[in-house]
Motif scaffolding. Structure first.
Motif, PDB file in Angstrom:
ATOM      1  N   ILE A  34       0.824  -1.205   0.000  1.00  0.00           N
ATOM      2  CA  ILE A  34       0.000   0.000   0.000  1.00  0.00           C
ATOM      3  C   ILE A  34       0.863   1.262   0.000  1.00  0.00           C
ATOM      4  N   THR A  35       2.144   1.107   0.342  1.00  0.00           N
ATOM      5  CA  THR A  35       3.049   2.262   0.324  1.00  0.00           C
ATOM      6  C   THR A  35       3.609   2.505  -1.065  1.00  0.00           C
ATOM      7  N   THR A  36       3.944   1.432  -1.764  1.00  0.00           N
ATOM      8  CA  THR A  36       4.616   1.560  -3.049  1.00  0.00           C
ATOM      9  C   THR A  36       3.745   1.207  -4.252  1.00  0.00           C
ATOM     10  N   LYS A  37       2.641   0.469  -3.999  1.00  0.00           N
ATOM     11  CA  LYS A  37       1.747   0.017  -5.067  1.00  0.00           C
ATOM     12  C   LYS A  37       2.415  -0.959  -6.022  1.00  0.00           C
ATOM     13  N   LEU A  38       3.456  -1.643  -5.569  1.00  0.00           N
ATOM     14  CA  LEU A  38       4.075  -2.694  -6.369  1.00  0.00           C
ATOM     15  C   LEU A  38       3.265  -3.981  -6.242  1.00  0.00           C
ATOM     16  N   SER A  39       3.528  -4.941  -7.113  1.00  0.00           N
ATOM     17  CA  SER A  39       2.802  -6.210  -7.073  1.00  0.00           C
ATOM     18  C   SER A  39       3.297  -7.061  -5.902  1.00  0.00           C
ATOM     19  N   ILE A  40       2.439  -8.000  -5.490  1.00  0.00           N
ATOM     20  CA  ILE A  40       2.777  -8.867  -4.361  1.00  0.00           C
ATOM     21  C   ILE A  40       4.007  -9.719  -4.673  1.00  0.00           C
ATOM     22  N   ILE A  41       4.107 -10.217  -5.902  1.00  0.00           N
ATOM     23  CA  ILE A  41       5.223 -11.093  -6.277  1.00  0.00           C
ATOM     24  C   ILE A  41       6.546 -10.344  -6.180  1.00  0.00           C
ATOM     25  N   ILE A  42       6.573  -9.113  -6.679  1.00  0.00           N
ATOM     26  CA  ILE A  42       7.810  -8.324  -6.640  1.00  0.00           C
ATOM     27  C   ILE A  42       8.215  -8.034  -5.200  1.00  0.00           C
ATOM     28  N   ILE A  43       7.248  -7.643  -4.373  1.00  0.00           N
ATOM     29  CA  ILE A  43       7.555  -7.316  -2.981  1.00  0.00           C
ATOM     30  C   ILE A  43       8.026  -8.552  -2.224  1.00  0.00           C
ATOM     31  N   ALA A  44       7.309  -9.670  -2.388  1.00  0.00           N
ATOM     32  CA  ALA A  44       7.683 -10.903  -1.693  1.00  0.00           C
ATOM     33  C   ALA A  44       9.074 -11.367  -2.111  1.00  0.00           C
ATOM     34  N   SER A  45       9.358 -11.328  -3.403  1.00  0.00           N
ATOM     35  CA  SER A  45      10.681 -11.745  -3.893  1.00  0.00           C
ATOM     36  C   SER A  45      11.772 -10.836  -3.357  1.00  0.00           C
ATOM     37  N   THR A  46      11.490  -9.535  -3.335  1.00  0.00           N
ATOM     38  CA  THR A  46      12.469  -8.575  -2.820  1.00  0.00           C
ATOM     39  C   THR A  46      12.747  -8.796  -1.347  1.00  0.00           C
ATOM     40  N   LEU A  47      11.703  -9.021  -0.556  1.00  0.00           N
ATOM     41  CA  LEU A  47      11.877  -9.239   0.877  1.00  0.00           C
ATOM     42  C   LEU A  47      12.665 -10.514   1.171  1.00  0.00           C
TER      43      LEU A  47
END
Length: 225
Positions: free
Chosen positions: A197-210
């Motif tokens: 909700i802060t960056t509006k990126l997709s879930i897959i990108i955020i999960a992979s990055t984390l």
């Protein structure tokens, strides 16, 4: 006008105000120009309801806390999360010694171990938060209207409240590994949701990055310690 800027908890649109004050006794909640709903319904909601909605990972409650609330206690929350994490590490370390029948530490040694765990927890938190901010800040997020490193730091702090659940697990179910796994999963999902909700990126990108950042941070911490 009471609020200089706000974010609609329903759609994430930037809004000029949360409410309009016409007199001392007349206050009207503002509506979002994009979705037509109330900008922030949580300003008239009990704090306990906000916490429950946060536990359910609802975007509305997370947006309210992140953008429309004054997080002056952010550094206090960081200290609290670090202490909880350090206590969990200390207890786990002590139990491992006890199970191997080599647990003969004095109180001062346990206290020293707790301080070391505090340092370890702080380094883990600092490395993880720094890497997340650096990686996402130097991506396409610079072109986004609402992104700032401050908001992202607050998002990481806000997403760590699941660490508080470790304390009751240690007290009431010391040998329950499934509870610890569920808490770790909840913390991960909350991090994904808040950063989303802060960056509006997709879930897959955020999960992979984390996941990638967690692995890099772990390797970096192994070298430091």
């Amino acid at each position: 006008m009471e609020q200089n800027s706000a974010v609609c908890v329903n759609c994430g649109n930037n809004c000029p105000t949360i409410y309009k004050k016409f007199s001392c006794d007349i206050i009207k909640l503002s509506n979002c120009e994009k979705c037509g709903g109330l900008v922030d319904k949580y300003v008239e909601t009990e704090y306990s309801i906000v916490i429950i909605d946060m536990l359910l990972l609802r975007k509305e409650a997370l947006r309210h806390m992140l953008f429309n609330s004054n997080l002056k206690i952010a550094w206090k929350l960081v200290i609290l999360f670090i202490l909880c994490d350090a206590y969990e590490k200390t207890i786990s370390h002590r139990l491992s010694f006890k199970e191997s029948h080599k647990f003969k530490k004095f109180i001062n040694e346990l206290e020293l171990n707790f301080y070391l765990m505090c340092l370890k927890s702080f380094l883990e938190y600092f490395i993880f938060a720094t890497l997340v901010v650096v990686v996402l800040y130097h991506s396409q997020l610079r072109s986004m209207e609402r992104f700032s490193s401050k908001h992202l730091f607050h998002a990481i702090i806000l997403a760590s409240y699941g660490k508080l659940f470790m304390l009751p697990v240690l007290v009431w179910s010391k040998d329950d590994e499934y509870s610890e796994i569920l808490i770790i999963l909840f913390i991960f999902l909350s991090q994904v949701q808040v950063i989303r909700i802060t960056t509006k990126l997709s879930i897959i990108i955020i999960a992979s990055t984390l996941i990638l950042i967690s692995e890099v941070g772990y390797l970096a911490l192994q070298r430091i310690l």
